[in-house]
Design an enzyme around this catalytic site. Structure first.
Site: not given
Ligand code: SAH
Length: 349
Positions: A95, A108, A115, A119, A122, A342
């Site tokens: 995406e 983005c 991944c 996390c 996520c 995000c």
């Molecule tokens: N792998 C990278 C980029 C990923 S996404 C990283 O971890 O930074 C970009 C941002 O969105 C990151 O700060 C991630 O922690 C955040 N993110 C992921 N899932 C989310 C969610 N459900 N709600 C809000 N932010 C989220």
């Protein structure tokens, strides 16, 4: 003898790689610069025939492909955010999101299919890693989105900023992301400013250790989400291997130019990491640094185990950072109605 008929993607090449290829093939040295100008500056999607030597044209037609990721679905939000699901040549999907602001867009980009970081908040992380993206698939997301914009919204089709905040951990796919950045920055091509590109990381230390020597001078964003070891271990499991203190030590060594800050992202999950004490821990850790905090209220998705805090909760957290003099903003979510925010990206959903 087996002859490989597979063409290499043009979008895999940085300018210097293409110059080296032309040299090896004995082709005129002026070609690569012209091709970068044609495809990246003038935004042409068909192969270049103009001012290119016949011998180079023949080589290009035989050896290089200009295919872009195929659009599987496009969703347009009421706030003009656009979410693309792209299909890659092996059928895997990623995406990409265009975020509208005023008369321009931020894009983005995804760096991996799935991944490996896992996390817990996520949507992509819960999917696991399928594979890294190659440079041409990263650059291809930009170009395919640009093509759609130019055809669909020709009156405002400028993509002004790039964030690596889509699917994947960009520093886990360091070489492909670095090369893609070089292509975006190339003076002969898109000429994107270094301050217009941001790479976001969960704190993947092996990649951060290479950053200073190898990455072009683009912005860095670090997903912090908690300064408390137990909580951060739960949110970002790689914290157990790459503890946040060590990560911040390396991040602090990455030079930031005068007008730039390290961006720290802080996810706010209701009742988990959004207390006054959490805010003070964060503020104390960042006080006096060239830091900017993006507070991201948790974006829910089906089956998620965290909740989004209220606006009031987010404001109280913000007020403590303000008091400690740490610049910050609460990021209002765009594209909410199409699950484009995000952490909501999931190619299998
Ligand atoms: N792998 C990278 C980029 C990923 S996404 C990283 O971890 O930074 C970009 C941002 O969105 C990151 O700060 C991630 O922690 C955040 N993110 C992921 N899932 C989310 C969610 N459900 N709600 C809000 N932010 C989220």
């Amino acid at each position: 003898m087996m002859l490989s008929l597979k063409k290499e993607s043009f979008f895999q090449y940085t300018l210097s790689d293409l110059q080296a290829l032309f040299e090896t093939e004995g082709l005129p040295a002026s070609g690569p610069g012209k091709l970068f100008n044609w495809h990246y500056k003038q935004k042409h999607f068909d192969p270049c025939q103009k001012d290119i030597a016949k011998i180079s044209q023949a080589f290009i037609a035989e050896k290089l492909s200009f295919d872009l990721p195929e659009i599987d679905t496009v969703q347009e939000s009421s706030d003009r955010t656009v979410k693309f699901l792209f299909k890659l040549s092996d059928g895997k999907k990623v995406e990409t999101v265009l975020i509208a602001s005023n008369q321009k867009y931020g894009i983005c980009l995804s760096s991996q299919v799935g991944c490996a970081m896992k996390c817990s908040f996520c949507h992509t992380g819960l999917q696991g890693l399928e594979r890294h993206l190659q440079t041409f698939e990263i650059v291809g997301q930009f170009l395919a989105a640009q093509k759609w914009l130019s055809e669909t919204r020709p009156e405002d089709d400028r993509i002004a900023t790039i964030v690596f905040m889509g699917q994947g951990e960009p520093l886990h796919n360091f070489d492909s992301v670095r090369k893609a950045c070089e292509i975006f920055l190339s003076q002969h091509g898109m000429s994107m400013g270094e301050d217009k590109i941001t790479i976001s990381t969960a704190g993947y230390l092996p990649g951060l250790e290479r950053w200073k020597a190898e990455m072009p001078d683009v912005n860095i964003a670090l997903s912090l989400h908690s300064m408390n070891t137990e909580k951060r271990n739960e949110l970002i499991p790689i914290n157990a291997r790459f503890p946040v203190d060590k990560v911040m030590e390396i991040v602090n060594q990455i030079p930031v130019t005068k007008k730039r800050f390290v961006i720290y992202e802080y996810l706010l999950a209701k009742g988990f990491n959004d207390s006054a004490e959490d805010a003070r821990e964060l503020g104390e850790a960042l006080r006096g640094k060239k830091a900017f905090v993006n507070l991201i209220p948790f974006n829910p998705f089906p089956g998620a185990k965290y909740e989004r805090p209220t606006q009031e909760d987010a404001n109280s957290f913000k007020a403590i950072l303000d008091e400690l003099g740490v610049p910050n903003l609460i990021r209002f979510t765009k594209g909410h109605d199409i699950l484009a925010a995000c952490g909501q990206l999931n190619s299998k959903a």
